[in-house]
Design a protein around this motif. Structure first.
Motif, PDB file in Angstrom:
ATOM      1  N   LYS A 171      34.852  29.098  30.827  1.00 52.82           N
ATOM      2  CA  LYS A 171      34.525  29.954  31.983  1.00 52.82           C
ATOM      3  C   LYS A 171      35.395  31.205  31.990  1.00 52.82           C
ATOM      4  O   LYS A 171      34.925  32.317  32.211  1.00 52.82           O
TER       5      LYS A 171
ATOM      6  N   SER B 220      40.514  29.188  40.402  1.00 54.99           N
ATOM      7  CA  SER B 220      39.896  28.465  41.528  1.00 54.99           C
ATOM      8  C   SER B 220      40.259  29.161  42.834  1.00 54.99           C
ATOM      9  O   SER B 220      41.430  29.254  43.193  1.00 54.99           O
ATOM     10  N   LEU B 221      39.236  29.688  43.511  1.00 53.02           N
ATOM     11  CA  LEU B 221      39.465  30.419  44.757  1.00 53.02           C
ATOM     12  C   LEU B 221      38.563  29.890  45.863  1.00 53.02           C
ATOM     13  O   LEU B 221      37.526  29.282  45.605  1.00 53.02           O
ATOM     14  N   LYS B 222      38.953  30.173  47.091  1.00 57.15           N
ATOM     15  CA  LYS B 222      38.118  29.814  48.239  1.00 57.15           C
ATOM     16  C   LYS B 222      36.894  30.720  48.289  1.00 57.15           C
ATOM     17  O   LYS B 222      36.905  31.821  47.768  1.00 57.15           O
TER      18      LYS B 222
ATOM     19  N   SER C 236      46.333  29.461  36.195  1.00 53.95           N
ATOM     20  CA  SER C 236      45.584  28.241  36.502  1.00 53.95           C
ATOM     21  C   SER C 236      46.412  27.010  36.170  1.00 53.95           C
ATOM     22  O   SER C 236      47.259  27.034  35.273  1.00 53.95           O
TER      23      SER C 236
ATOM     24  N   THR D 191      37.294  24.881  31.566  1.00 50.00           N
ATOM     25  CA  THR D 191      37.917  25.979  32.314  1.00 50.00           C
ATOM     26  C   THR D 191      38.097  27.194  31.414  1.00 50.00           C
ATOM     27  O   THR D 191      37.832  28.337  31.818  1.00 50.00           O
TER      28      THR D 191
ATOM     29  N   ASP E 119      34.305  32.361  42.494  1.00 50.63           N
ATOM     30  CA  ASP E 119      35.569  31.938  41.898  1.00 50.63           C
ATOM     31  C   ASP E 119      36.204  33.101  41.131  1.00 50.63           C
ATOM     32  O   ASP E 119      35.643  34.196  41.045  1.00 50.63           O
ATOM     33  N   GLY E 120      37.355  32.839  40.541  1.00 50.17           N
ATOM     34  CA  GLY E 120      38.105  33.899  39.870  1.00 50.17           C
ATOM     35  C   GLY E 120      37.393  34.498  38.677  1.00 50.17           C
ATOM     36  O   GLY E 120      37.501  35.700  38.422  1.00 50.17           O
ATOM     37  N   THR E 121      36.635  33.679  37.936  1.00 51.30           N
ATOM     38  CA  THR E 121      35.965  34.199  36.737  1.00 51.30           C
ATOM     39  C   THR E 121      34.854  35.180  37.105  1.00 51.30           C
ATOM     40  O   THR E 121      34.671  36.200  36.437  1.00 51.30           O
TER      41      THR E 121
ATOM     42  N   ASP F 212      44.696  31.574  46.364  1.00 56.43           N
ATOM     43  CA  ASP F 212      44.309  31.011  47.665  1.00 56.43           C
ATOM     44  C   ASP F 212      45.324  30.020  48.238  1.00 56.43           C
ATOM     45  O   ASP F 212      45.173  29.563  49.369  1.00 56.43           O
TER      46      ASP F 212
ATOM     47  N   THR G 208      40.471  35.525  48.241  1.00 57.21           N
ATOM     48  CA  THR G 208      39.082  35.314  47.817  1.00 57.21           C
ATOM     49  C   THR G 208      38.663  36.331  46.756  1.00 57.21           C
ATOM     50  O   THR G 208      39.244  37.412  46.647  1.00 57.21           O
ATOM     51  N   GLY G 209      37.619  35.972  46.018  1.00 51.24           N
ATOM     52  CA  GLY G 209      37.091  36.868  44.999  1.00 51.24           C
ATOM     53  C   GLY G 209      36.505  38.136  45.580  1.00 51.24           C
ATOM     54  O   GLY G 209      36.654  39.226  45.017  1.00 51.24           O
TER      55      GLY G 209
END
Length: 719
Positions: free
Chosen positions: A92, A57-59, A82, A89, A63-65, A11, A36-37
């Motif tokens: 996750k 960490s995405l907008k 990351s 973290t 999230d990415g996970t 992002d 975005t995911g």
């Protein structure tokens, strides 16, 4: 060499462009940059990149996970990037079992090594899965799990020829909470200690003392299924090639930071654990299916022996009295269904808030029909709060014709269309697998399945969805019709056949206790029920019948909606038609032999058991019905004389019971009684194909070694 295609999910625009530049320099094909995911999932499903490089960490809401879990279910490897490597973290990240974890900032060489390791490991995983290779967990682990004892710290073996480096590694690992079981400097010692300790993970230098290097050790311990992370000061092309042959779980370039070491170990341990579970599940499935195949063959031989014994008895004694009594059973049941179908089915109750529907269309080489199918389904009038309350997911299962090109063009016009692409070796293995891919990507609480030749009216969903609004109703089947019924006698008979099935059989079953069956086209099911039974059976020849029986055994109901029509293409030629029917008959017999005992044992009403067993015995009964007509013709023609000593009423009813259902089924499609009578005579002659079909299906079941999706070719015929 073909370039690996990579999707970058980042992002931060500057970071994304920097990663893109590095990947291009390394010779990879960057298929897209998304932020975005949600975009990552949609793009991955449609274009199937070889690897996804994704920030955690995405907008947006996802999230990415979370996105990685969806993407991983499509068998696409994910590598996380990351700036964080803390325990929270990592915890996750491990949920989605990624193939790598890069801590920002990273250099171009670390990026290349991580990607190549992930690609090689994923390739090895796929091969292993399809080969059915696995090993069970150690007995000690099983006992520990049963006792619910806390898991001990992961046990790590250090294989490093530099003593100071090895000691430093041991200190770092112990500080991180790992247990170092031993430290060795040579390949021979490594093999000895691996056998002795069976560690959870091996940290191994490439260069070792003695005659054996790290790669040779990794090759030798491959059957042990212990994850290996290589440690080396070298990162040249030749070294990389050598290491990647072993499909390692990671690759760290000396000197490395503690957080890089910790991240690599945690990701490798979780990935190894996930891999083992997958392999165990695959092995269990393979064993189950092998047992089922044996069960089917035993059933075929048993039924064949019974039929042959009866036929020999009839020929020797010239008596077919047994056949008259046998045919009396389906005749009575058929008349019962006809009379029952005169009752009105229970009305449907509309939802106060209609559920969102995900329409799934499996498509393999469907260039002749897919466009009209998608356009027809996308125009349905099913809205909530002024917006379309459905999505159309077409799963392009390894098509080699213009299906993909047509779908790409359609996507520009049809806003609710989503494309999911399956590539070899995943593609072409069974319709059930295709549908399972679809439900993983679907957003709706209701799943509608259509074939690629389907056409519907704009009110289809509005009519059928309310039938789900009842406790324990898991599915609804629509009325199936042929849009090319007038082409020839064969297509017209298929229309008659589905008239009987819909207007009599499914209607009466719905009245009897909502005990219908799902067909491949126009079936509606709740996501909850599908997930409860573990999705579609990818091995099943007729995945719809298989699912119907499993839902019924679970106590669910299946309704029939005769008001909602789905039109499909009738097969116009005898050869492909017969091939289709052999597949259907095989699926019917397969389900009969596998699920007969579970149906009998199921905690469901007795009438449901009887009705379901009668339905599964349909092919056997119909074959005997046709044989009965052949015997009658031989008798009347004086060719062969057989004694038929049962009461005349039984013989007459057995012969006459065939016709009322046909006439009534056709009549309910707004045809005249005379037309129904003519169609009944034509249909009787048409049904003679069931005699060779019976033998062909039995032969196919005895000789087949596996189960594949033998789809019916659709030519787009509308004449």
């Amino acid at each position: 060499m073909v370039k690996a295609s990579i999707l970058v999910v980042e992002d931060e625009a500057i970071t994304a462009l920097d990663i893109n530049e590095k990947l291009v320099k390394l010779g990879y094909e960057v298929v897209n940059l998304v932020a975005t995911g949600t975009e990552a999932i949609k793009f991955s499903a449609e274009y199937r990149p070889d690897l996804v490089l994704m920030d955690i960490s995405l907008k947006g809401k996802m999230d990415g996970t979370e996105a990685a879990q969806k993407i991983s279910s499509l068998s696409i490897p994910v590598v996380f990037i990351s700036a964080y490597s803390d325990d929270k973290t990592l915890k996750k990240a491990k949920k989605s079992a990624p193939y790598g974890y890069l801590v920002k900032p990273f250099d171009i060489k670390s990026l290349q090594l991580t990607i190549e390791t992930a690609l090689k490991k994923h390739q090895a995983d796929i091969q292993e899965m399809y080969d059915g290779i696995t090993r069970s967990e150690e007995e000690a682990l099983k006992i520990r799990d049963k006792q619910n004892l806390p898991a001990p710290p992961p046990r790590i073996l250090i294989v490093e020829d530099e003593f100071i480096t090895a000691m430093d590694l041991e200190d770092k690992l112990q500080d991180m909470g790992y247990q170092v079981v031993d430290m060795v400097a040579s390949g021979d010692k490594a093999l000895e200690k691996i056998k002795l300790h069976q560690p959870d993970l091996i940290l191994m230098d490439l260069m070792l003392q003695g005659d054996m290097d790290g790669v040779q050790v990794a090759h030798k311990i491959a059957p042990e299924d212990i994850p290996v992370i290589f440690l080396t000061a070298y990162a040249d092309e030749k070294t990389m090639e050598k290491i990647l042959e072993t499909s390692p779980y990671g690759y760290l370039i000396k000197p490395f930071k503690s957080d890089e070491l910790h991240s690599a170990i945690e990701v490798a341990l979780e990935k190894s654990k996930t891999d083992k579970k997958k392999k165990e599940k695959m092995e269990e499935t393979i064993h189950t299916k092998e047992d089922e195949l044996k069960m089917e063959k035993t059933g075929v031989f048993f039924v064949t022996a019974v039929i042959c014994s009866l036929a020999i008895y009839g020929m020797v004694s010239r008596s077919m009295t047994w056949l008259m009594y046998l045919l009396f059973i389906p005749a009575c049941y058929n008349m019962f269904l006809v009379f029952l179908s005169f009752k009105k089915p229970a009305p449907a109750v509309p939802f106060s808030q209609p559920p969102r529907v995900s329409i799934i269309i499996p498509a393999h080489n469907e260039e002749m029909t897919i466009e009209k199918c998608v356009r027809s389904l996308s125009l349905m009038n099913y809205y909530h709060k002024g917006e379309k309350n459905f999505e159309v997911l077409v799963i392009n299962d390894g098509s080699t014709d213009k299906t993909g090109e047509i779908l790409d063009n359609l996507k520009k016009e049809v806003d609710c269309l989503r494309i999911i692409t399956r590539k070899p070796p995943r593609s072409g293995n069974g319709k059930g697998y295709v549908l399972n891919d679809g439900i993983r990507m679907a957003e709706g609480d209701v799943i509608a399945v259509f074939d690629a030749d389907a056409r519907v009216g704009s009110d289809f969903l509005s009519k059928i969805i309310p039938y789900l609004n009842e406790e324990k109703v898991a599915g609804v089947q629509a009325r199936v019709r042929m849009y090319n019924a007038d082409r020839n006698l064969l297509t017209r008979m298929q229309e008659v056949e589905f008239s009987i099935f819909g207007n009599i059989i499914l209607r009466s079953r719905d009245i009897m206790g909502k005990n219908g069956f799902l067909g491949g086209n126009g079936q509606i099911t709740t996501r909850k029920a599908i997930e409860e039974i573990g999705g579609w059976d990818g091995f099943a020849v007729t995945e719809d019948l298989n699912m119907s029986i499993k839902l019924m055994i679970k106590g669910y109901k299946i309704r029939y909606c005769g008001k909602a029509h789905v039109f499909q293409e009738a097969v116009p030629y005898w050869k492909p038609f017969f091939r289709q029917r052999v597949r259907w008959a095989t699926g019917n017999l397969e389900t009969l032999f596998i699920y007969l005992a579970p149906i009998i044992d199921a905690k469901i009403p007795l009438y449901k058991k009887i009705d379901s067993i009668q339905y599964l015995f349909f092919l056997l009964f119909i074959a005997f019905v046709m044989l009965g007509y052949v015997v009658a013709i031989l008798n009347l023609g004086g060719v062969l004389t057989f004694f038929m000593e049962a009461p005349v009423a039984i013989g007459l009813l057995s012969m006459a019971a065939f016709f009322p259902g046909v006439i009534l089924g056709v009549y309910r499609d707004n045809e005249s009684f005379l037309t129904g009578l003519i169609r009944a005579v034509e249909y009787w002659a048409y049904c003679l194909y069931l005699i060779p079909l019976f033998f062909a299906a039995f032969l196919h079941m005895v000789t087949r070694k596996d189960r594949k999706w033998a789809k019916t070719h659709h030519g787009g015929d509308e004449s």
